[in-house]
Design a protein around this motif. Structure first.
Motif, PDB file in Angstrom:
ATOM      1  N   THR A  59       0.843  -1.204   0.000  1.00  0.00           N
ATOM      2  CA  THR A  59       0.000   0.000   0.000  1.00  0.00           C
ATOM      3  C   THR A  59       0.879   1.255   0.000  1.00  0.00           C
ATOM      4  O   THR A  59       0.584   2.235  -0.671  1.00  0.00           O
ATOM      5  N   THR A  60       2.000   1.171   0.723  1.00  0.00           N
ATOM      6  CA  THR A  60       2.929   2.313   0.741  1.00  0.00           C
ATOM      7  C   THR A  60       3.497   2.539  -0.655  1.00  0.00           C
ATOM      8  O   THR A  60       3.515   3.669  -1.163  1.00  0.00           O
ATOM      9  N   ALA A  61       3.948   1.461  -1.294  1.00  0.00           N
ATOM     10  CA  ALA A  61       4.583   1.596  -2.615  1.00  0.00           C
ATOM     11  C   ALA A  61       3.603   2.188  -3.626  1.00  0.00           C
ATOM     12  O   ALA A  61       3.949   3.104  -4.388  1.00  0.00           O
ATOM     13  N   VAL A  62       2.370   1.683  -3.633  1.00  0.00           N
ATOM     14  CA  VAL A  62       1.385   2.147  -4.629  1.00  0.00           C
ATOM     15  C   VAL A  62       1.047   3.622  -4.376  1.00  0.00           C
ATOM     16  O   VAL A  62       0.996   4.430  -5.318  1.00  0.00           O
ATOM     17  N   ASN A  63       0.858   3.990  -3.116  1.00  0.00           N
ATOM     18  CA  ASN A  63       0.499   5.384  -2.828  1.00  0.00           C
ATOM     19  C   ASN A  63       1.673   6.336  -3.048  1.00  0.00           C
ATOM     20  O   ASN A  63       1.485   7.455  -3.533  1.00  0.00           O
ATOM     21  N   LEU A  64       2.874   5.871  -2.714  1.00  0.00           N
ATOM     22  CA  LEU A  64       4.035   6.739  -2.951  1.00  0.00           C
ATOM     23  C   LEU A  64       4.285   6.914  -4.443  1.00  0.00           C
ATOM     24  O   LEU A  64       4.698   7.993  -4.887  1.00  0.00           O
ATOM     25  N   ALA A  65       4.031   5.868  -5.231  1.00  0.00           N
ATOM     26  CA  ALA A  65       4.197   5.989  -6.692  1.00  0.00           C
ATOM     27  C   ALA A  65       3.274   7.087  -7.208  1.00  0.00           C
ATOM     28  O   ALA A  65       3.680   7.941  -8.018  1.00  0.00           O
ATOM     29  N   HIS A  66       2.040   7.084  -6.725  1.00  0.00           N
ATOM     30  CA  HIS A  66       1.091   8.121  -7.146  1.00  0.00           C
ATOM     31  C   HIS A  66       1.576   9.507  -6.719  1.00  0.00           C
ATOM     32  O   HIS A  66       1.554  10.461  -7.502  1.00  0.00           O
ATOM     33  N   GLU A  67       2.008   9.615  -5.470  1.00  0.00           N
ATOM     34  CA  GLU A  67       2.418  10.933  -4.961  1.00  0.00           C
ATOM     35  C   GLU A  67       3.678  11.446  -5.668  1.00  0.00           C
ATOM     36  O   GLU A  67       3.803  12.641  -5.930  1.00  0.00           O
ATOM     37  N   ALA A  68       4.589  10.530  -5.984  1.00  0.00           N
ATOM     38  CA  ALA A  68       5.793  10.944  -6.716  1.00  0.00           C
ATOM     39  C   ALA A  68       5.398  11.481  -8.087  1.00  0.00           C
ATOM     40  O   ALA A  68       5.949  12.486  -8.563  1.00  0.00           O
ATOM     41  N   ALA A  69       4.417  10.834  -8.720  1.00  0.00           N
ATOM     42  CA  ALA A  69       3.955  11.282 -10.043  1.00  0.00           C
ATOM     43  C   ALA A  69       3.293  12.656  -9.940  1.00  0.00           C
ATOM     44  O   ALA A  69       3.523  13.529 -10.785  1.00  0.00           O
ATOM     45  N   VAL A  70       2.497  12.854  -8.892  1.00  0.00           N
ATOM     46  CA  VAL A  70       1.838  14.160  -8.701  1.00  0.00           C
ATOM     47  C   VAL A  70       2.889  15.254  -8.488  1.00  0.00           C
ATOM     48  O   VAL A  70       2.707  16.399  -8.904  1.00  0.00           O
ATOM     49  N   ALA A  71       4.003  14.861  -7.894  1.00  0.00           N
ATOM     50  CA  ALA A  71       5.068  15.842  -7.645  1.00  0.00           C
ATOM     51  C   ALA A  71       5.962  16.051  -8.865  1.00  0.00           C
ATOM     52  O   ALA A  71       6.972  16.745  -8.786  1.00  0.00           O
ATOM     53  N   GLY A  72       5.611  15.414  -9.994  1.00  0.00           N
ATOM     54  CA  GLY A  72       6.337  15.708 -11.235  1.00  0.00           C
ATOM     55  C   GLY A  72       7.292  14.632 -11.708  1.00  0.00           C
ATOM     56  O   GLY A  72       8.015  14.848 -12.682  1.00  0.00           O
ATOM     57  N   ALA A  73       7.302  13.473 -11.029  1.00  0.00           N
ATOM     58  CA  ALA A  73       8.265  12.434 -11.429  1.00  0.00           C
ATOM     59  C   ALA A  73       7.637  11.454 -12.416  1.00  0.00           C
ATOM     60  O   ALA A  73       6.429  11.251 -12.423  1.00  0.00           O
ATOM     61  N   ALA A 126      -9.289  12.242   1.923  1.00  0.00           N
ATOM     62  CA  ALA A 126      -9.122  11.456   3.156  1.00  0.00           C
ATOM     63  C   ALA A 126      -7.808  11.847   3.827  1.00  0.00           C
ATOM     64  O   ALA A 126      -6.816  12.155   3.151  1.00  0.00           O
ATOM     65  N   ALA A 127      -7.833  11.809   5.172  1.00  0.00           N
ATOM     66  CA  ALA A 127      -6.633  12.196   5.924  1.00  0.00           C
ATOM     67  C   ALA A 127      -5.442  11.341   5.526  1.00  0.00           C
ATOM     68  O   ALA A 127      -4.303  11.825   5.426  1.00  0.00           O
ATOM     69  N   VAL A 128      -5.712  10.066   5.250  1.00  0.00           N
ATOM     70  CA  VAL A 128      -4.585   9.183   4.950  1.00  0.00           C
ATOM     71  C   VAL A 128      -3.998   9.490   3.566  1.00  0.00           C
ATOM     72  O   VAL A 128      -2.797   9.324   3.341  1.00  0.00           O
ATOM     73  N   ALA A 129      -4.843   9.982   2.640  1.00  0.00           N
ATOM     74  CA  ALA A 129      -4.325  10.381   1.322  1.00  0.00           C
ATOM     75  C   ALA A 129      -3.369  11.558   1.492  1.00  0.00           C
ATOM     76  O   ALA A 129      -2.292  11.609   0.880  1.00  0.00           O
ATOM     77  N   ILE A 130      -3.763  12.485   2.359  1.00  0.00           N
ATOM     78  CA  ILE A 130      -2.905  13.648   2.622  1.00  0.00           C
ATOM     79  C   ILE A 130      -1.621  13.204   3.337  1.00  0.00           C
ATOM     80  O   ILE A 130      -0.534  13.701   3.078  1.00  0.00           O
ATOM     81  N   ALA A 131      -1.784  12.188   4.211  1.00  0.00           N
ATOM     82  CA  ALA A 131      -0.605  11.680   4.935  1.00  0.00           C
ATOM     83  C   ALA A 131       0.385  11.049   3.963  1.00  0.00           C
ATOM     84  O   ALA A 131       1.600  11.230   4.112  1.00  0.00           O
ATOM     85  N   TYR A 132      -0.102  10.322   2.972  1.00  0.00           N
ATOM     86  CA  TYR A 132       0.821   9.739   1.984  1.00  0.00           C
ATOM     87  C   TYR A 132       1.559  10.840   1.217  1.00  0.00           C
ATOM     88  O   TYR A 132       2.721  10.701   0.874  1.00  0.00           O
ATOM     89  N   ARG A 133       0.855  11.951   0.924  1.00  0.00           N
ATOM     90  CA  ARG A 133       1.511  13.064   0.230  1.00  0.00           C
ATOM     91  C   ARG A 133       2.655  13.604   1.095  1.00  0.00           C
ATOM     92  O   ARG A 133       3.735  13.882   0.625  1.00  0.00           O
ATOM     93  N   ARG A 134       2.367  13.718   2.398  1.00  0.00           N
ATOM     94  CA  ARG A 134       3.412  14.221   3.311  1.00  0.00           C
ATOM     95  C   ARG A 134       4.568  13.232   3.412  1.00  0.00           C
ATOM     96  O   ARG A 134       5.729  13.613   3.469  1.00  0.00           O
ATOM     97  N   LEU A 135       4.199  11.949   3.416  1.00  0.00           N
ATOM     98  CA  LEU A 135       5.238  10.928   3.529  1.00  0.00           C
ATOM     99  C   LEU A 135       6.179  11.019   2.323  1.00  0.00           C
ATOM    100  O   LEU A 135       7.395  10.938   2.460  1.00  0.00           O
ATOM    101  N   TRP A 136       5.595  11.226   1.126  1.00  0.00           N
ATOM    102  CA  TRP A 136       6.466  11.347  -0.053  1.00  0.00           C
ATOM    103  C   TRP A 136       7.348  12.595   0.056  1.00  0.00           C
ATOM    104  O   TRP A 136       8.535  12.563  -0.276  1.00  0.00           O
ATOM    105  N   ALA A 137       6.759  13.672   0.580  1.00  0.00           N
ATOM    106  CA  ALA A 137       7.557  14.897   0.751  1.00  0.00           C
ATOM    107  C   ALA A 137       8.709  14.652   1.729  1.00  0.00           C
ATOM    108  O   ALA A 137       9.835  15.112   1.500  1.00  0.00           O
ATOM    109  N   ASP A 138       8.429  13.891   2.814  1.00  0.00           N
ATOM    110  CA  ASP A 138       9.495  13.555   3.783  1.00  0.00           C
ATOM    111  C   ASP A 138      10.620  12.799   3.082  1.00  0.00           C
ATOM    112  O   ASP A 138      11.805  13.073   3.284  1.00  0.00           O
ATOM    113  N   ILE A 139      10.214  11.831   2.254  1.00  0.00           N
ATOM    114  CA  ILE A 139      11.206  10.980   1.582  1.00  0.00           C
ATOM    115  C   ILE A 139      11.988  11.800   0.545  1.00  0.00           C
ATOM    116  O   ILE A 139      13.221  11.743   0.486  1.00  0.00           O
ATOM    117  N   ALA A 140      11.240  12.574  -0.254  1.00  0.00           N
ATOM    118  CA  ALA A 140      11.888  13.353  -1.323  1.00  0.00           C
ATOM    119  C   ALA A 140      12.919  14.318  -0.738  1.00  0.00           C
ATOM    120  O   ALA A 140      13.995  14.509  -1.315  1.00  0.00           O
TER     121      ALA A 140
END
Lengths: 247, 526
Positions: A17-31, A228-242
């Motif tokens: 679930t982390t990998a799939v959501n982070l893939a989406h968030e990375a794409a939204v961030a331009g990757a 959803a709060a968790v969708a926003i949390a995944y966005r933050r998680l990707w920002a933390d990682i990036a």
């Protein structure tokens, strides 16, 4: 191209679930993102609605002429591609072992894709195997979901011990996964982990029904519950990682 | 569908069809019957961005800014044939990649665009319908985009634009898109070359390749010299005009750079046109171009200082960069003022009247008054002589440079080397490609050395002025010490360049190089 793997020695901690959501968030961030499903269960492949089929199976992939590019499929998000898993990957260790330099062979699968993608997210199977060791040797960062339990903390320490003496180890970026904030014990574990592990990422991913729906919705949380709060949390998680991978 | 070589399984170029408006419903119905599901049409506004010189286009990329909905949400998409598309949300039209969030999208763009700004090339509004075809797993396996009622807002055009349909394959599922293409083709609908954006660009007369400011124009060595000189000058005038407004608007630092170079090249070519163009025209124009080039100097010197700031400051001790912040701020203020002065000068009647008159003169037929002594000489003969003369000047002046020679003399050599380079480049089409390139590369190596010396000289002089001003304004001791360190670094660069000069000049002026140039020039001036 940065290579980030979702990994844990322990199973059932939310790697896919982390990998799939982070893939989406990375794409939204331009990757431009390649999600590589390395888990023979093929859960990420299932979520992406791609058929679990590797032509020639793990044997061909690990062989001297193996090409990851030939297996790649686009997901419904044009910026996210997927290298699917199938059940043959359960033998990937055996086939890699037959290569002269298994870790090098593994890295060579990604080399031709350097200009095609900005981020490769590898969804690993649990456990320490030759495949996961190859991932450690290739990845820039390991994103490690840690569920709030004493056992989980122990497996994180085991991973640290394992990587300690390796040359050029990847960044280890643990975060709290599947947290139920209503449980005192969970809150205590998260607080303890954050204090004990300096690299612990600040974002907490909650254990919610919204995440569980990924299996039926077959997509990242943001695709069906963007507020959803968790969708926003995944966005933050990707920002933390990036911020750590592209300092 | 064209398959591009790619390491990814299959990403193919979209196939574009142009459709008669009355056939639109039939095409949609046919694709729907095949399995496509179309969203309702929505109003869409798309702005295509590129650099002034079309760097993204040349890299095979298309950068589109789309308004996603009525709320004004904006998304930037970078796509291209055989390329995985990338997207990023933005709050406004970016003026440069630096306006985008830090990350891979911005890094990729920065690598391609360099110092150049992003500029809107074309803006269109359209009624867009997106369609997707899913397989039994509910997975999208082909996409279609229909654009109807399209109007070009920029450049404003009344050209009737056709309805277009693009069919996109999905990586790993090429056969599905192929089936869709065959279905549409079977309806007798015309395929068109390139994508929708390229089609509209052609209709609007937009050159997606951008402006190319090559100084060389095709020349005939046997043609009368006056014709060739005027062709070269007309080409340079085109570059001057093209970069004029961008310099005034300060779109990016390259506009001023290209304007300045074109002005100097023009002055050099006019200098070499003695006996070819009438003295009253040549001398007057030379003086005015010298004046214009001079106006660009202060702003360009400051631009270069700021562009090279990191190179100067990064090697200094930690903490020095922050102590130098007041210096940078002052340089930035001076840059703003220098550009404001330049803008006023370029906007002045004197400047615009002169350029307008010069352009008109170049477009007029060659008159009898232009028939100077060498005007009818074969181009090749005259140019070979002028290049040989400038080469001899550089050799003579360079041979006199010694470690103790004053900086002014070195600067004089730099200017001579530039003039020689400008002549070789502007009349480059007369010379064989390979030998011209070899000569320019050798000359460039010498110029780099002279440039490093001169930049350090100019920047050190500027720094002395800045130090004085900051000292009087009560700058901190840390800043004054940091200025001392930076001055030391500039001095080192100056001394290093000077120490290296003899070696560079010897590499430029070899016996073989002289012989090669002589042979090259003999080939155009038999």
């Amino acid at each position: 191209m940065k290579i980030v793997a979702t990994y844990s020695i322990k199973g059932g901690v939310g790697k896919t679930t982390t990998a799939v959501n982070l893939a989406h968030e990375a794409a939204v961030a331009g990757a431009r993102v390649l999600l590589w499903d390395l888990d023979p269960q093929g859960a990420a492949t299932f979520i992406a609605r791609v058929r679990p089929s590797l032509k020639g199976g793990a044997a061909r992939l690990a062989g001297s002429r193996g090409q990851l590019g030939a297996a790649i499929r686009a997901t419904d998000d044009p910026a996210v591609h997927l290298a699917p898993a199938d059940f043959s990957l359960r033998h990937l260790d055996i086939h890699l072992r037959q290569a002269e330099h298994p870790r090098r062979r593994f890295a060579m699968l990604l080399e031709p894709l350097t200009d095609a993608y900005d981020v490769v997210l590898i969804d690993c199977a649990p456990g320490i195997t030759l495949t996961s060791e190859s991932v450690f040797a290739t990845a820039h960062a390991l994103v490690v979901p840690v569920v709030p339990s004493a056992l989980s903390h122990r497996t994180l320490e085991q991973l640290d011990d394992f990587l300690r003496d390796r040359p050029d180890p990847p960044l280890v970026l643990p975060f709290a996964s599947m947290v139920d904030r209503r449980k005192t014990l969970h809150r205590q574990h998260v607080a303890r982990l954050a204090e004990a592990v300096p690299e612990f990422l600040p974002t907490v991913i909650a254990d919610t029904a919204v995440v569980e729906r990924m299996g039926s919705q077959r997509g990242p949380v943001a695709a069906y519950a963007p507020r959803a709060a968790v969708a926003i949390a995944y966005r933050r998680l990707w920002a933390d990682i990036a911020a750590r991978v592209w300092p | 569908m064209d398959r591009r070589s790619s390491t990814v399984a299959t990403i193919m170029a979209p196939v574009t069809f142009t459709i008669d408006a009355q056939d639109c419903g039939g095409v949609v119905a046919s694709l729907t019957e095949l399995g496509f599901v179309f969203e309702p049409a929505r109003q869409a506004r798309t702005t295509t961005l590129d650099t002034f010189d079309g760097r993204l286009h040349r890299a095979g990329l298309l950068l589109d800014l789309d308004e996603l909905d009525e709320s004004g949400r904006l998304e930037l998409t970078l796509s291209g044939r055989g390329v995985v598309p990338a997207r990023v949300g933005v709050v406004a039209l970016p003026r440069s990649p630096g306006d985008l969030p830090v990350g891979p999208f911005r890094s990729r763009l920065e690598r391609i665009t360099g110092l150049r700004a992003l500029m809107p090339q074309m803006e269109r509004v359209t009624r867009r319908r997106a369609g997707a075809w899913c397989n039994d797993d509910g997975k999208i396996v082909a996409r279609a985009f229909l654009e109807n009622e399209t109007r070009l807002l920029m450049p404003a055009s009344s050209a009737a634009l056709p309805v277009t349909l693009e069919i996109h394959d999905v990586a790993g599922y090429p056969k599905w898109a192929q089936r869709a293409v065959e279905r549409v083709a079977a309806l007798g609908v015309a395929r068109t070359e390139g994508d929708t954006a390229a089609l509209y660009a052609r209709a609007a007369g937009v050159d997606s390749g951008g402006f190319r400011s090559s100084p060389a124009v095709p020349l005939d060595p046997a043609a009368p010299a006056v014709e060739g000189f005027r062709m070269v000058l007309a080409n340079l005038a085109r570059t001057i005009r093209a970069n004029w407004q961008g310099t005034i608007d300060q779109m990016d630092t390259e506009f001023l750079h290209d304007l300045r170079i074109a002005l100097r090249r023009t002055r050099t070519v006019l200098g070499a046109a003695k006996g070819v163009l009438a003295p009253d025209v040549r001398d007057g124009a030379r003086e005015r171009f010298g004046w214009l080039a001079g106006l660009t100097g202060p702003a360009r010197d400051l631009d270069v200082y700021l562009l090279e700031w990191d190179l100067y400051v990064n090697p200094l001790e930690p903490g020095v960069a922050s102590a130098l912040a007041p210096v940078r701020s002052l340089l930035m203020r001076r840059t703003v003022n220098a550009h404001a002065e330049l803008e006023a000068a370029l906007r002045s009647e004197g400047a615009s009247d002169f350029i307008g008159g010069w352009t008109r003169w170049l477009s007029e037929p060659i008159g009898e008054t232009d028939r100077e002594r060498y005007a009818g000489r074969p181009m090749g003969v005259l140019v070979a002589k002028r290049i040989a003369r400038h080469h001899a000047i550089v050799i003579e002046r360079g041979s006199l440079i010694e470690p103790t020679t004053p900086a002014d003399e070195v600067h004089g050599l730099r200017k001579d080397a530039k003039r020689l380079r400008y002549l070789v480049e502007c009349f480059g089409s007369l010379l064989p490609d390979a030998s011209r390139r070899r000569f320019v590369n050798r000359l460039k190596a010498l110029q780099d050395n002279l440039g490093a010396f001169q930049d350090a000289e100019v920047h050190a002089a500027m720094l002395r002025g800045v130090a004085q001003e900051l000292h009087e304004a009560g700058a901190s001791a840390d800043t004054m010490v940091a200025i001392g360190q930076l001055a030391e670094r500039l001095d080192r660069q100056r001394l290093d360049a000077r120490a290296e000069f003899a070696e560079r000049f010897a590499a430029f002026d070899t016996r073989a190089a002289r012989r090669a140039l002589k042979e090259t020039l003999a080939a155009i001036a038999p």
